[in-house]
Enzyme design. Structure first.
Site, PDB file in Angstrom:
ATOM      1  CB  CYS A 119     -56.982   0.080   9.471  1.00  0.00           C
ATOM      2  SG  CYS A 119     -56.050   1.517   9.826  1.00  0.00           S
ATOM      3  CG  HIS A 252     -55.440  -2.112   6.376  1.00  0.00           C
ATOM      4  ND1 HIS A 252     -56.050  -1.141   5.808  1.00  0.00           N
ATOM      5  CD2 HIS A 252     -54.578  -1.796   7.320  1.00  0.00           C
ATOM      6  CE1 HIS A 252     -55.658   0.029   6.292  1.00  0.00           C
ATOM      7  NE2 HIS A 252     -54.952  -0.377   7.288  1.00  0.00           N
ATOM      8  CG  ASN A 282     -53.090   2.858   6.372  1.00  0.00           C
ATOM      9  OD1 ASN A 282     -54.109   2.804   5.986  1.00  0.00           O
ATOM     10  ND2 ASN A 282     -52.495   2.567   7.287  1.00  0.00           N
TER      11      ASN A 282
END
Ligand code: UT7
Length: 325
Positions: A119, A252, A282
């Site tokens: 990520c 993020h 996500n």
């Protein structure tokens, strides 16, 4: 004259299949897995995510996002002289998704490679591209985050499968006499490998281990909240700026609670945070460039503003990039 790098175009792409929490809960119920819109929204802020069709790969999503970024930058694929793709869900073991994307763009010859930092992948890739531009190794880079996380989700594990989605985001980063990227701060600590991983591989034609995502959510949550503040402060210090100079925080997009906590520590109101986790879930390395492009195209982010991009994820990896658009 100093040489800097600047973002001159952004683009993003979400696959058309949108699953609301209710849609996903209904699908999971057929497998005997119980979840609810109320639980998912309350714990994460996620309302929906997009899943790619089975025959669509990360490079396909990357291609659509890249075309938009290249168009926004007012150039052509042939003008690109470096391609970096951040992904943990590559099309193949090799060659890199960046090489596959290069071919799909019809832009041959320039260096192309993948960055694997889960990520944090996009902030890693942007930092590498910035460094290559500053040394003169490249002049116009295409930097992409692209993921099909739906392929590595364990749909019998409700603690993880409700969190992730597919998508891609891209930027064109160009050499410039004006900054541009002001500072970056990257870190990793491999002692936390086990808290977020896909512990599988292939050998002799067989899958070894488990090729599905495993996460200790609470451990990730705690680490993320601490390191994101540190990376933000380190990046601001390097640039000689303070919290008050940030126009937009683009974190993020994993969990609204982590974003709220980071914003609070940086004394930023949530009005200065780009939030797309509600509609995207996500999307790992794709989440920051997806959020950036959303902010630019919605008119929230304006040219000349100061942006702080922050990533955190498997590795454990984390980092931030401070830039002027
Ligand atoms: O991209 C990398 C970054 N990743 C992240 O940032 C993720 C960070 N972690 C998180 O966001 C949170 O830890 C989660 C959203 C993953 C989980 O939230 P939590 O507040 O830590 O929940 P929990 O794991 O402590 O679970 C609480 C309860 C449990 O039930 P009991 O034991 O209290 O009865 C779980 O079984 O919630 C239950 N639960 C669910 N219930 C309904 C877990 N998942 C679900 C679900 N639906 N999907």
């Amino acid at each position: 004259m100093r040489r800097y790098s600047r973002i001159t175009g952004t683009g993003s792409y979400l696959p058309p299949r949108r699953l609301s929490n209710e849609d996903l809960a209904a699908e999971l119920a057929q497998r005997g897995i119980e979840t609810s819109d109320e639980w998912i929204v309350g714990r994460t802020g996620i309302h929906a995510r997009h899943f790619a069709a089975p025959d669509v790969a990360s490079s396909d999503l990357a291609l659509e996002a890249s075309k938009k970024a290249i168009e926004a930058a007012g150039c052509t694929p042939q003008d690109i002289d470096l391609i970096i793709v951040a992904t943990s869900t590559p099309d193949m073991i090799f060659p890199s998704t960046a090489c596959i994307l290069q071919d799909k763009l019809g832009a041959h010859g320039c260096p192309a490679f993948d960055v694997q930092a889960v990520c944090s992948g996009f902030v890693y890739a942007l930092t590498v591209a910035d460094a290559m531009i500053k040394t003169g190794a490249a002049s116009r880079a295409l930097v992409v985050g692209a993921e099909v996380f739906s392929r590595i989700l364990d749909f019998s594990d409700r603690t993880t499968c409700v969190l992730f989605g597919d998508g891609a985001g891209a930027v064109v980063l160009q050499a410039s006499e004006q900054p541009g990227i002001l500072a970056a701060d990257l870190h990793a600590d491999g002692k936390h490998v086990g808290i977020l991983c896909v512990p599988g591989n292939v050998s002799g034609g067989n899958v070894l281990g488990d090729p599905l995502l495993k996460m200790d959510g609470q451990a990730v949550f705690k680490l993320a909240v601490g390191v994101l503040e540190k990376a933000a402060r380190a990046t601001l210090d390097k640039a000689g700026l303070t919290d008050a100079d940030i126009d937009w925080l683009i974190p993020h997009q994993a969990n609204i609670r982590i974003m709220q906590s980071t914003a609070k520590k940086l004394k930023l109101p949530m009005e200065k945070v780009i939030v797309t986790v509600g509609e995207h879930g996500n999307t790992s390395a794709a989440s920051i460039p997806l959020a950036l492009d959303h902010g630019v195209r919605s008119g929230q982010i304006q040219p000349g503003q100061t942006l702080l991009l922050e990533g955190v994820g498997g590795g454990f990896t984390w980092g931030a990039v401070l830039l002027k658009l």
